[in-house]
Design a protein around this motif. Sequence first.
Motif, PDB file in Angstrom:
ATOM      1  N   HIS A  12     -32.805  25.966  54.090  1.00 51.85           N
ATOM      2  CA  HIS A  12     -33.886  26.471  54.933  1.00 51.85           C
ATOM      3  C   HIS A  12     -34.103  25.481  56.062  1.00 51.85           C
ATOM      4  O   HIS A  12     -34.200  24.270  55.828  1.00 51.85           O
ATOM      5  N   LYS A  13     -34.201  25.949  57.284  1.00 51.54           N
ATOM      6  CA  LYS A  13     -34.404  25.079  58.425  1.00 51.54           C
ATOM      7  C   LYS A  13     -35.842  24.558  58.473  1.00 51.54           C
ATOM      8  O   LYS A  13     -36.776  25.242  58.089  1.00 51.54           O
ATOM      9  N   GLY A  14     -35.983  23.337  58.980  1.00 50.09           N
ATOM     10  CA  GLY A  14     -37.311  22.784  59.218  1.00 50.09           C
ATOM     11  C   GLY A  14     -37.915  22.072  58.021  1.00 50.09           C
ATOM     12  O   GLY A  14     -37.223  21.580  57.130  1.00 50.09           O
ATOM     13  N   SER A  15     -39.238  22.026  58.008  1.00 47.26           N
ATOM     14  CA  SER A  15     -39.993  21.238  57.039  1.00 47.26           C
ATOM     15  C   SER A  15     -40.189  21.976  55.719  1.00 47.26           C
ATOM     16  O   SER A  15     -40.374  23.194  55.688  1.00 47.26           O
ATOM     17  N   TRP A  16     -40.219  21.203  54.641  1.00 43.73           N
ATOM     18  CA  TRP A  16     -40.478  21.753  53.307  1.00 43.73           C
ATOM     19  C   TRP A  16     -41.984  21.819  53.008  1.00 43.73           C
ATOM     20  O   TRP A  16     -42.373  22.352  51.979  1.00 43.73           O
ATOM     21  N   TRP A  17     -42.827  21.302  53.903  1.00 48.57           N
ATOM     22  CA  TRP A  17     -44.267  21.293  53.643  1.00 48.57           C
ATOM     23  C   TRP A  17     -44.818  22.696  53.340  1.00 48.57           C
ATOM     24  O   TRP A  17     -45.607  22.831  52.389  1.00 48.57           O
ATOM     25  N   PRO A  18     -44.482  23.738  54.107  1.00 49.57           N
ATOM     26  CA  PRO A  18     -45.020  25.068  53.785  1.00 49.57           C
ATOM     27  C   PRO A  18     -44.592  25.561  52.405  1.00 49.57           C
ATOM     28  O   PRO A  18     -45.356  26.261  51.725  1.00 49.57           O
ATOM     29  N   ASP A  19     -43.369  25.197  51.981  1.00 51.19           N
ATOM     30  CA  ASP A  19     -42.936  25.581  50.638  1.00 51.19           C
ATOM     31  C   ASP A  19     -43.821  24.943  49.588  1.00 51.19           C
ATOM     32  O   ASP A  19     -44.229  25.579  48.611  1.00 51.19           O
ATOM     33  N   TRP A  20     -44.142  23.654  49.787  1.00 50.48           N
ATOM     34  CA  TRP A  20     -45.027  22.952  48.847  1.00 50.48           C
ATOM     35  C   TRP A  20     -46.406  23.585  48.829  1.00 50.48           C
ATOM     36  O   TRP A  20     -46.995  23.778  47.766  1.00 50.48           O
ATOM     37  N   GLN A  44     -39.835  20.997  63.842  1.00 55.00           N
ATOM     38  CA  GLN A  44     -38.641  21.829  63.661  1.00 55.00           C
ATOM     39  C   GLN A  44     -37.387  20.966  63.492  1.00 55.00           C
ATOM     40  O   GLN A  44     -36.352  21.204  64.124  1.00 55.00           O
ATOM     41  N   LYS A  45     -37.500  19.955  62.651  1.00 58.76           N
ATOM     42  CA  LYS A  45     -36.385  19.041  62.409  1.00 58.76           C
ATOM     43  C   LYS A  45     -35.883  19.162  60.968  1.00 58.76           C
ATOM     44  O   LYS A  45     -36.598  19.573  60.070  1.00 58.76           O
ATOM     45  N   TYR A  46     -34.642  18.782  60.787  1.00 63.90           N
ATOM     46  CA  TYR A  46     -34.013  18.691  59.479  1.00 63.90           C
ATOM     47  C   TYR A  46     -33.990  20.055  58.772  1.00 63.90           C
ATOM     48  O   TYR A  46     -34.004  21.107  59.413  1.00 63.90           O
ATOM     49  N   GLN A  47     -33.947  19.995  57.471  1.00 66.47           N
ATOM     50  CA  GLN A  47     -33.858  21.199  56.643  1.00 66.47           C
ATOM     51  C   GLN A  47     -34.173  20.823  55.201  1.00 66.47           C
ATOM     52  O   GLN A  47     -34.354  19.651  54.876  1.00 66.47           O
ATOM     53  N   TYR A  48     -34.245  21.828  54.341  1.00 69.90           N
ATOM     54  CA  TYR A  48     -34.415  21.563  52.911  1.00 69.90           C
ATOM     55  C   TYR A  48     -33.678  22.632  52.136  1.00 69.90           C
ATOM     56  O   TYR A  48     -33.358  23.706  52.645  1.00 69.90           O
ATOM     57  N   TRP A  49     -33.418  22.313  50.862  1.00 64.46           N
ATOM     58  CA  TRP A  49     -32.643  23.206  50.018  1.00 64.46           C
ATOM     59  C   TRP A  49     -33.441  23.573  48.769  1.00 64.46           C
ATOM     60  O   TRP A  49     -34.091  22.713  48.159  1.00 64.46           O
ATOM     61  N   ILE A  50     -33.372  24.848  48.412  1.00 60.32           N
ATOM     62  CA  ILE A  50     -34.032  25.372  47.216  1.00 60.32           C
ATOM     63  C   ILE A  50     -32.996  26.125  46.384  1.00 60.32           C
ATOM     64  O   ILE A  50     -32.154  26.849  46.928  1.00 60.32           O
ATOM     65  N   ASN A  51     -33.069  25.968  45.087  1.00 54.92           N
ATOM     66  CA  ASN A  51     -32.238  26.752  44.170  1.00 54.92           C
ATOM     67  C   ASN A  51     -33.168  27.324  43.110  1.00 54.92           C
ATOM     68  O   ASN A  51     -33.695  26.579  42.280  1.00 54.92           O
ATOM     69  N   GLU A  52     -33.376  28.613  43.152  1.00 51.43           N
ATOM     70  CA  GLU A  52     -34.330  29.256  42.245  1.00 51.43           C
ATOM     71  C   GLU A  52     -33.773  29.436  40.838  1.00 51.43           C
ATOM     72  O   GLU A  52     -34.522  29.743  39.911  1.00 51.43           O
ATOM     73  N   ARG A  53     -32.470  29.226  40.665  1.00 50.53           N
ATOM     74  CA  ARG A  53     -31.868  29.392  39.341  1.00 50.53           C
ATOM     75  C   ARG A  53     -31.984  28.103  38.542  1.00 50.53           C
ATOM     76  O   ARG A  53     -31.967  27.011  39.119  1.00 50.53           O
TER      77      ARG A  53
END
Length: 592
Positions: free
Chosen positions: A545-553, A521-530
């Motif tokens: 988005h808070k936390g890890s980007w692994w689930p997004d991947w 539950q560290k850091y964050q990541y950013w997504i831009n769908e446009r």
Amino acid sequence: MTQETGSGVGAIPTLEDWQHWTLVMGRAQQMMMEFWAQQMQQGQAPLAGPWPTPAFGFGEQGASSDPMAMMTAGAQAWAKGLETWGKVLGGVASPATDAQPVRDRRFSAPEWSENPIFDAIRKSYLQISDQLLGSVEDVEGVDADTQHKLRFAVRSFVDAMSPSNFAVTNPQVLKKTLESRGENLLKGLSNMLRDIAAGQLTQTKPGVFEVGRNLATTPGKVVKQTPLYQLIQYTPTTDEVMKTPVVIFPPWINRFYILDLTPEKSFVKWCVDQGISLFMVSWKSADESIADASLDDYVLNGQVDAIDSVRDLLGVDSVHTIGYCVAGTTLAATLAYLQAKGEADKVASATFFTAQVDFAEAGDLKLFLGDETMGLLQQLTAEKGYLDGRYMAATFNLLRGRDLIWSYVVNNYLMGEEPAPFDLLHWNSDTTNLPAGWHRNYLDTLYRGNKLAEKGGISVAGTPIDIDAVTTPTYIQAGREDHIAPPQSVWKIMDHFAGPKRFVLAGSGHIAGVVNPPAAQKYQYWINERPCGTLQAFVDGAEEHKGSWWPDWLGWLKKQDGATVKVEGARIPGGGKVKAIEDAPGSYVKAR
């Protein structure tokens, strides 16, 4: 014992004190002489080892065979530093006050603020540092590259001259020296001589970590071995796995287990637990047997061969691929090569971890690519044909000298302490040798020449390639604070590849931005769908988005191909037509 003075300001040393400090100095001299003698008996030049110099390159190994010359040079360097701070001690009466509370870890101890003398030193240093760094931005009439070099040089100088790096201007060191009666300095000298003999700065407590015991412990088998790499297949932990397997290509300049540290940090273990049929390439640390390896080898005999091997083993048409750092650069070349040969469908998707394909804005590493450095690399590798990995480690340490060099100089050499155990820094110190010709070619052709970004700029096995023609679905991860592969440089993949792309900006840097398990539950990541034409446009419209980007991947990966199969036969390491050679993590990762 000491006799207190009447004023209470200081203490008069007793005869016992003088005898003790004389003994301390004698022990220090004896340690130095024994070290030089041992080095000479082993046929090594004193101070042999890859030590970084203040210039944009590396110190020559065994630059002098005269121990007195080396000792004199070192003494002169320290003397100049002490002379500088002596002037500060005598010349600063009313330093500027702090604009805000101290946040610099170098000066976090209360003595830096509570003692008027050290408070003055600290404030003066920070004020002078700000002035020096600010002056770089005011220099006129120089190009961007020159100003970049100047900025880096001034920052390195400022970090090196910090009063925390000198025993007599560091209140914590002085306190420790008095309390231990000099034992900290003797232990620090022992630590320093150990590091000189090893040719490498110690960054984590020795003996705590071991590959295969408490690092790289995810179960699996080596199912293929070539002169260039071992292929590891990991043991499934689920009843079903994704039909299309994932093959990871880690950087050959490091050990692969950055992605398989302790179980709670392991990207490998997390992938396996999510039902991914996972394979890892473990590159061989270079020796004379692969000294002539080239781009063609790492693309064809490395990445393409591993892709084909996994396809054949599991009987699948395609694989998902991951390329980390420099292995991502060659993965781009591999994709372009397969595209040119009409074989792009061998790769269902490609994921890039902090990788660069266009080096126009490659960051601070470009500072180490001058003609002098390239010539020195030629000298260092002329005899054996490969580069000692400690030189690369020294380069990366220089990029963050305050954290990765000077903090350990203070802790290990001045305070006489052992560094804390840290799995990440154990990996950072676990160096890998590099094929000399390929390493120089990589730096010259890709970093300096930026030929991969040109259509037909480079060829693989005689086939000109064009990364703009790559249509493979691509997931691109960059680290917001990455100093090795800056996000603006990683973004350029978006400007080249022709297929569908998803860009993710992760918090932190080149390592922590990648190795960030969801459970932490560290850091964050950013997504831009446009659709975005620039990194700045992406950032301006991005959602945090808070936390890890692994689930997004993982969600993106399953959208590429969500089919699953039962775990049986070849899905179990050694259960197919290819028998297991040895247990993971294999022997290549342990070879030194």
